[in-house]
Design an enzyme around this catalytic site. Sequence first.
Site, short mmCIF file in Angstrom:
data_model
loop_
_atom_site.label_atom_id
_atom_site.label_comp_id
_atom_site.label_asym_id
_atom_site.label_seq_id
_atom_site.Cartn_x
_atom_site.Cartn_y
_atom_site.Cartn_z
N GLU A 1 0.81 -1.21 0.00
CA GLU A 1 0.00 0.00 0.00
C GLU A 1 0.85 1.27 0.00
O GLU A 1 0.55 2.23 -0.70
CB GLU A 1 -0.95 -0.01 1.20
CG GLU A 1 -1.92 -1.17 1.24
CD GLU A 1 -2.86 -1.22 0.04
OE1 GLU A 1 -2.93 -0.24 -0.73
OE2 GLU A 1 -3.54 -2.25 -0.13
N HIS B 1 -6.46 -5.55 -10.23
CA HIS B 1 -5.86 -6.53 -9.32
C HIS B 1 -5.60 -7.86 -10.02
O HIS B 1 -4.87 -8.70 -9.49
CB HIS B 1 -6.75 -6.74 -8.10
CG HIS B 1 -6.91 -5.52 -7.26
ND1 HIS B 1 -7.89 -4.58 -7.52
CD2 HIS B 1 -6.21 -5.06 -6.21
CE1 HIS B 1 -7.80 -3.60 -6.63
NE2 HIS B 1 -6.78 -3.86 -5.83
#
Length: 542
Positions: free
Chosen positions: A356, A444
Amino acid sequence: MRSRPHLVASVIATAAAALVAAVLPSTATARPAPDRADAVRSADSALAAHATQLALTAAQRTSVRDVVIDPDGSRHVRYDRTFAGLPVLGGDLVVHLSPDGTYEGASRATRSDLAVPTVKPAVSAEKAAGLGTSALRAAHPGTALRKVTAKPLLVVDALHGAPQLAWRTTAAGQDAKGNPEAHVVLTNARTGKRIDAWDRLETVTGDGKSLYSGTVPLETTSSGGTYQLKDATRGGTYTGDAQNKTDSCILNICWGRAPATLFTDADNHWGSGTTADRSSAAVDAQYGTDTTWDYYKNVHGRNGIAGDGKGSYNRVHYGNGYNNAFWDDSCFCMTYGDGDGKVFGPLVALDVAGHEMSHGVTSATANLTYSGESGGLNEATSDIFGTLVEFYAKNANDPGDYLIGEKIVRPDFGQAALRYMDKPSKDGKSPDCWNSSVKNLDVHYSSGIANHFAYLLAEGSGKKEIGGVTHDSPTCNGTTVQGIGKDKLGKIWYRALTVYMTSGTNYAAARTATLNAAKDLYGADSAEQKAVAAAWSAVSVG
């Protein structure tokens, strides 16, 4: 904000991103890089030639504290100064030189000539020591300090107006639990008047029992007899409790944010290693932030996520059973949900943190658009660097591997990890090989091609065990690929990201970017550049 409850999704506030591109000259045109000794010689000459302009006098002496040499050969030499043999607070200066050694100016803490009328104190060292210990006790009222000692040092203070002779006294002791406390007092050595005072132990080393990584060291901040989960050594990074609240946001516009109430602790031993203690998840988050900071700083020379030395912060316990974690540029922060316990546990694992926070690096550099092939590359960049952070940590409780999020998944998720870099298709949705429809996939999943490339470039094809996990990577063209190691993978991908990739880079352009990066780093037609080409071909790109 984008949120995908079944995946670790990432929020990128592209409108607020500051683009930072550290462009290095190619090896074909770069002038020979000066070494430290060359830089210091040039800077010493500049000091002598510009002594009057820089208020340098015969009573002063300089000593080199640090040297920074930019990629283009520009040099920045930092000096400390003394006056009549005494250290000068605020006497430091940085001499700036062009690549050919030409003086370009200086950054100075003070423009004074540093002279004081006398270097003989009227206040004794013993008196200064007593003032120091009194200030230490006053800074910690109600605390029975023991083993208190004080060490005065005579200095010239140029930080607080006109230069003055001063005692810089460091007083230290221990509280009842054996934890250190320290304070610095600056006193005019002629009058005894206090000039300034501050905590000496801005950061101390504690430890925490994490959920996923065992007991880990933590740099914390001592404040008022307690400890804060805040790290001044890494840009002021800290971790707070979101108290199971959420933000009030639409399309990245927020009119109300969940809190980030700073975690504090009485004895600097954080967490219990279980979810029963809210600090345990905070330990993981802070540890992940620390490790990611160190990886970028020590491996790539990047000083913080944005490259400006400023720390981000973490919010843990966000929402109620929230199955997500995300980076948000608009707050320059990481946010972690606790998971519902069925699909995910708390999403604070090390590779998730690295993943992240790497979105922040991407946002500050290539700013890859979060859709289509560029979005897949954005996600893959975070998977690649999140994985490399995990390897960098060398944590026995979470050894490096090429699985993404393996620590956070729970039985209802139905598989051992979020994603698999050696064979992305093992998740049932990500492609191993490029095709023209990849751009239509969720980012993703379209990330699978770059993840597969990265694994092959680092480890090569075939079956092997890494981090206690069996990996077996095929190729799309039936070739056998020899890996060049994860360290070279990281260096090539980082240079491609920060120098050659742009917001709209697709897979074909990523091949070109990484080939250029390998050429810059290792030379044209080098084994590394050929390995990059072979790995891309092995996933049907190019």
